[in-house]
Enzyme design. Sequence first.
Site, PDB file in Angstrom:
ATOM      1  N   ALA A  13     -26.350 -39.955   7.508  1.00  0.00           N
ATOM      2  CA  ALA A  13     -27.575 -39.378   8.055  1.00  0.00           C
ATOM      3  C   ALA A  13     -27.410 -37.869   8.235  1.00  0.00           C
ATOM      4  O   ALA A  13     -26.297 -37.362   8.347  1.00  0.00           O
ATOM      5  CB  ALA A  13     -27.900 -40.034   9.392  1.00  0.00           C
ATOM      6  N   CYS A  14     -28.528 -37.187   8.274  1.00  0.00           N
ATOM      7  CA  CYS A  14     -28.556 -35.752   8.498  1.00  0.00           C
ATOM      8  C   CYS A  14     -27.807 -35.428   9.798  1.00  0.00           C
ATOM      9  O   CYS A  14     -27.963 -36.160  10.768  1.00  0.00           O
ATOM     10  CB  CYS A  14     -30.019 -35.315   8.609  1.00  0.00           C
ATOM     11  SG  CYS A  14     -30.250 -33.556   8.784  1.00  0.00           S
ATOM     12  N   PRO A  15     -26.994 -34.412   9.846  1.00  0.00           N
ATOM     13  CA  PRO A  15     -26.748 -33.373   8.847  1.00  0.00           C
ATOM     14  C   PRO A  15     -25.488 -33.620   8.008  1.00  0.00           C
ATOM     15  O   PRO A  15     -25.016 -32.717   7.328  1.00  0.00           O
ATOM     16  CB  PRO A  15     -26.555 -32.128   9.709  1.00  0.00           C
ATOM     17  CG  PRO A  15     -25.783 -32.662  10.895  1.00  0.00           C
ATOM     18  CD  PRO A  15     -26.381 -34.057  11.133  1.00  0.00           C
ATOM     19  N   ASP A  40     -30.191 -40.070   2.351  1.00  0.00           N
ATOM     20  CA  ASP A  40     -31.012 -39.566   3.457  1.00  0.00           C
ATOM     21  C   ASP A  40     -32.179 -38.759   2.892  1.00  0.00           C
ATOM     22  O   ASP A  40     -31.957 -37.789   2.164  1.00  0.00           O
ATOM     23  CB  ASP A  40     -30.157 -38.692   4.380  1.00  0.00           C
ATOM     24  CG  ASP A  40     -30.944 -38.119   5.546  1.00  0.00           C
ATOM     25  OD1 ASP A  40     -31.858 -38.814   6.030  1.00  0.00           O
ATOM     26  OD2 ASP A  40     -30.647 -36.988   5.962  1.00  0.00           O
ATOM     27  N   ASP A  46     -33.056 -30.318   2.913  1.00  0.00           N
ATOM     28  CA  ASP A  46     -31.843 -29.712   3.475  1.00  0.00           C
ATOM     29  C   ASP A  46     -30.961 -29.068   2.410  1.00  0.00           C
ATOM     30  O   ASP A  46     -30.444 -27.975   2.604  1.00  0.00           O
ATOM     31  CB  ASP A  46     -31.019 -30.746   4.238  1.00  0.00           C
ATOM     32  CG  ASP A  46     -31.727 -31.248   5.488  1.00  0.00           C
ATOM     33  OD1 ASP A  46     -32.722 -30.621   5.902  1.00  0.00           O
ATOM     34  OD2 ASP A  46     -31.287 -32.269   6.041  1.00  0.00           O
TER      35      ASP A  46
END
Length: 75
Positions: A13-15, A40, A46
């Site tokens: 998952a981010c980041p 993700d 991103d």
Amino acid sequence: MNSNKVLNAEGLACPMPVVKTKKEMDTLESGQILEIHATDKGAEADMAAWAKTSGHELIHQEQDGNVFKFWIKKG
């Protein structure tokens, strides 16, 4: 598309995809290409933003099912 190294960031998952991408980019020589695989959805925006602000070039991106693939050339 050819790459010098492949980073599997699927399931993260981010980041974390960006964090792992930065670590891998630090190991490459200028001009080399890192291929990143992420699941993700946020990685799409991103990766482009990170590459631009970090002085690297996002040369290609595509979606293969639920996997987002990015090719970033080290600046």
